[in-house]
Design an enzyme around this catalytic site. Sequence first.
Site, PDB file in Angstrom:
ATOM      1  N   GLU A   1      -5.968   3.888  -5.858  1.00  0.00           N
ATOM      2  CA  GLU A   1      -6.904   4.409  -5.365  1.00  0.00           C
ATOM      3  C   GLU A   1      -7.859   5.812  -5.959  1.00  0.00           C
ATOM      4  O   GLU A   1      -6.577   6.634  -5.729  1.00  0.00           O
ATOM      5  CB  GLU A   1      -7.196   4.372  -3.486  1.00  0.00           C
ATOM      6  CG  GLU A   1      -8.303   4.794  -3.182  1.00  0.00           C
ATOM      7  CD  GLU A   1      -8.532   4.641  -1.554  1.00  0.00           C
ATOM      8  OE1 GLU A   1      -9.318   4.781  -1.430  1.00  0.00           O
ATOM      9  OE2 GLU A   1      -7.552   5.389  -1.548  1.00  0.00           O
TER      10      GLU A   1
ATOM     11  N   HIS B   1     -11.671  -2.150   3.802  1.00  0.00           N
ATOM     12  CA  HIS B   1     -11.111  -1.666   4.707  1.00  0.00           C
ATOM     13  C   HIS B   1     -11.951  -0.078   5.413  1.00  0.00           C
ATOM     14  O   HIS B   1     -11.888   0.035   6.950  1.00  0.00           O
ATOM     15  CB  HIS B   1     -10.134  -1.655   5.644  1.00  0.00           C
ATOM     16  CG  HIS B   1      -8.989  -0.394   5.107  1.00  0.00           C
ATOM     17  ND1 HIS B   1      -8.201  -0.488   3.049  1.00  0.00           N
ATOM     18  CD2 HIS B   1      -8.708   0.921   4.934  1.00  0.00           C
ATOM     19  CE1 HIS B   1      -8.469   0.569   2.699  1.00  0.00           C
ATOM     20  NE2 HIS B   1      -7.964   1.271   4.236  1.00  0.00           N
ATOM     21  N   ASP B   2     -12.545   0.092   4.393  1.00  0.00           N
ATOM     22  CA  ASP B   2     -12.785   1.488   4.992  1.00  0.00           C
ATOM     23  C   ASP B   2     -14.466   1.425   4.325  1.00  0.00           C
ATOM     24  O   ASP B   2     -15.143   2.641   4.044  1.00  0.00           O
ATOM     25  CB  ASP B   2     -12.426   3.208   3.505  1.00  0.00           C
ATOM     26  CG  ASP B   2     -11.097   2.575   3.671  1.00  0.00           C
ATOM     27  OD1 ASP B   2     -10.987   2.908   4.628  1.00  0.00           O
ATOM     28  OD2 ASP B   2     -10.254   2.716   2.279  1.00  0.00           O
TER      29      ASP B   2
ATOM     30  N   ASP C   1      -3.003   5.207  -2.706  1.00  0.00           N
ATOM     31  CA  ASP C   1      -3.142   5.480  -1.323  1.00  0.00           C
ATOM     32  C   ASP C   1      -4.189   6.902  -2.424  1.00  0.00           C
ATOM     33  O   ASP C   1      -3.145   7.697  -1.832  1.00  0.00           O
ATOM     34  CB  ASP C   1      -2.814   5.179  -0.401  1.00  0.00           C
ATOM     35  CG  ASP C   1      -3.944   6.163   0.830  1.00  0.00           C
ATOM     36  OD1 ASP C   1      -4.773   5.371   1.348  1.00  0.00           O
ATOM     37  OD2 ASP C   1      -3.829   6.849   1.116  1.00  0.00           O
TER      38      ASP C   1
ATOM     39  N   ASP D   1       0.845  -0.984   0.176  1.00  0.00           N
ATOM     40  CA  ASP D   1       0.205  -0.250   0.033  1.00  0.00           C
ATOM     41  C   ASP D   1       1.191   1.182  -0.012  1.00  0.00           C
ATOM     42  O   ASP D   1       1.339   1.187   0.702  1.00  0.00           O
ATOM     43  CB  ASP D   1      -0.654  -0.155   0.823  1.00  0.00           C
ATOM     44  CG  ASP D   1      -2.342   0.266   0.850  1.00  0.00           C
ATOM     45  OD1 ASP D   1      -2.033   2.059   0.608  1.00  0.00           O
ATOM     46  OD2 ASP D   1      -3.106  -0.004   1.421  1.00  0.00           O
TER      47      ASP D   1
HETATM   48  C1  GLC Z   1      -7.540   5.857   1.661  1.00  0.00           C
HETATM   49  C2  GLC Z   1      -7.563   4.822   2.216  1.00  0.00           C
HETATM   50  C3  GLC Z   1      -8.342   5.003   3.899  1.00  0.00           C
HETATM   51  C4  GLC Z   1      -7.429   5.771   4.603  1.00  0.00           C
HETATM   52  C5  GLC Z   1      -6.874   7.522   3.534  1.00  0.00           C
HETATM   53  C6  GLC Z   1      -5.529   8.323   3.706  1.00  0.00           C
HETATM   54  O1  GLC Z   1      -8.753   6.164   1.640  1.00  0.00           O
HETATM   55  O2  GLC Z   1      -7.888   3.558   1.741  1.00  0.00           O
HETATM   56  O3  GLC Z   1      -7.649   4.203   4.442  1.00  0.00           O
HETATM   57  O4  GLC Z   1      -8.241   6.610   6.088  1.00  0.00           O
HETATM   58  O5  GLC Z   1      -6.684   7.386   1.891  1.00  0.00           O
HETATM   59  O6  GLC Z   1      -4.574   7.668   3.776  1.00  0.00           O
END
Ligand code: GLC
Length: 553
Positions: free
Chosen positions: A254, A327-328, A199, A98
Amino acid sequence: MDKKWWKESVVYQIYPRSFCDSNGDGIGDIKGITSKMDYLKDLGIDVIWLSPVYESPNDDNGYDISDYQAIMKEFGTMEDFEEMLGAAHERGIKLVMDLVVNHTSDEHPWFVESRKSVDNPYRDYYIWRPAKDGKEPNNWGSCFSGPAWEFDEETQMYYLHLFSKKQPDLNWDNPKVRDEVFRMMNWWLDKGVDGFRMDVISLISKKPDLPDGVPGINGYASFNEPANGPHVHEYLQEMREKVLNRADTITVGECSGVTLEEAKKYARSDGKELNMVFQFEHMDVDADGSNKWSDKKMDLRDLKEVMSRWQKGLEDIAWNSLFWENHDQPRSVSRFGNDGEYREASAKMLATCLHMMQGTPYVYQGEELGMTNVPFGKIEDFRDLDSINAYHELTGKGVFSEEEMLRYLRYKSRDNARTPFQWDDGENAGFTTGTPWIMVNPNYKEVNAKEQLAREDSVLNYFRKLIRLRKEYEIIVYGTYDLLLPDSEEIYAYTRTLGDKRLLVVCNFSAGQVRYDAPEEFAGGEILIQNYGDACVGAGMELRPYEAVAVLA
Ligand code: GLC
Ligand code: CA
């Protein structure tokens, strides 16, 4: 048809804190993951995406990194990491890191330097602005409540943090920042990792004038305001040349706030940027406008519209990632299926619906067991800063009552996906011999891997079969997608076509019985997978609650 191994793969996401604890401190760790490598091999997955394991003060469970080249002490050592990587590779499993580089932790040495003075060499690694009319430089909000700006006493200026104030945003317009990131990525590639999940990579390039946005329910503009900024594609192309092309990597961005048109650039098939993106439009079908805090149920027609637009929109141009969970997000069976009487049927149905689409499927730990949302009792049961901050902000401002907000959190909180993986029916679901860092879902006696491994018709064995089918039938990977019955409120049906081969996928998203007229060509066809065991495909078939079937013509 452009064949690639990463299109034919299934990715499994591990949230290390909650996967398996090897030393009884209540926190999942790297040795715990290594000990479960055979479980993953048996499941049949090809790639692990590992949520962050780097050194971090854990304001946001590792998404706030203070050293990109060290392992978080709670998770183990660099030797443990290397052992895990070796154990994965021995089994033919690849490992994706990640990459969290929109921001660092405020405890990262770069930021510690940066905040010291306006002429510090690291000042320009972050985004600093003076006050505007005695207030924040613009109206952007943090993803985790409150403004996206924090005033720093030392130099009397604000720094930008789209996430928590312990996650200051890096300034990607500074070539030194990009070089540092690229050097670090190459270091991990040299170690043998196979790729990166990036991310919030869509947020790295901010418009220079940082314009105000439209305020939401808490009075601030969305943290997504800078999405798809002016130089993001240029920076990713630079990353491609300086890092990614050095190995046969798998990359997924992402991309919060990504549109279809933008995704065609990020995930372009000429290979100049990333392999694929995570888009989030289907995660908004049960939002209340731009506000995620609600317990509204989705309308299936909206879900089909979004999924189909992405399936058709990227066809032959780019590549989709397929996911219901991460995980979100809360657990999909509680959100889009039925976590009561039809938990197993609906978990299998959802998996069928997703894995038979075009794109690379992602399985989030526990999804393969049909793990559900969690009956959190009170705000103290939550650990996630997003949930806790939103609760205080929105109840404090009187937007929602405490009861309402708790109801929304039980439905949507990220913590629903973060409770310990349910390995068996023993104490703490076999996750730890100590006290887990977050409560265990009390349904572990009924929902756990041990029980499902031993039972042929379990959700787990269904996932194994789905994953195996993808290796056996090219049409599942490469066939083109076409939606049937766009107006049905209960049935999600679509076809896949590859040469003269045709596949039909039919899913009942309701707890009722629904009549379905399968197209003639599929009557009596070869059933690849089904969740009831005795489907009879043809005109006038009666779909049972959450029934799913995939059939070749
Ligand atoms: C992304 C991650 C999340 C995190 C955010 C800040 O959305 O998936 O879990 O809190 O970025 O890094
Ligand atoms: Ca541990």
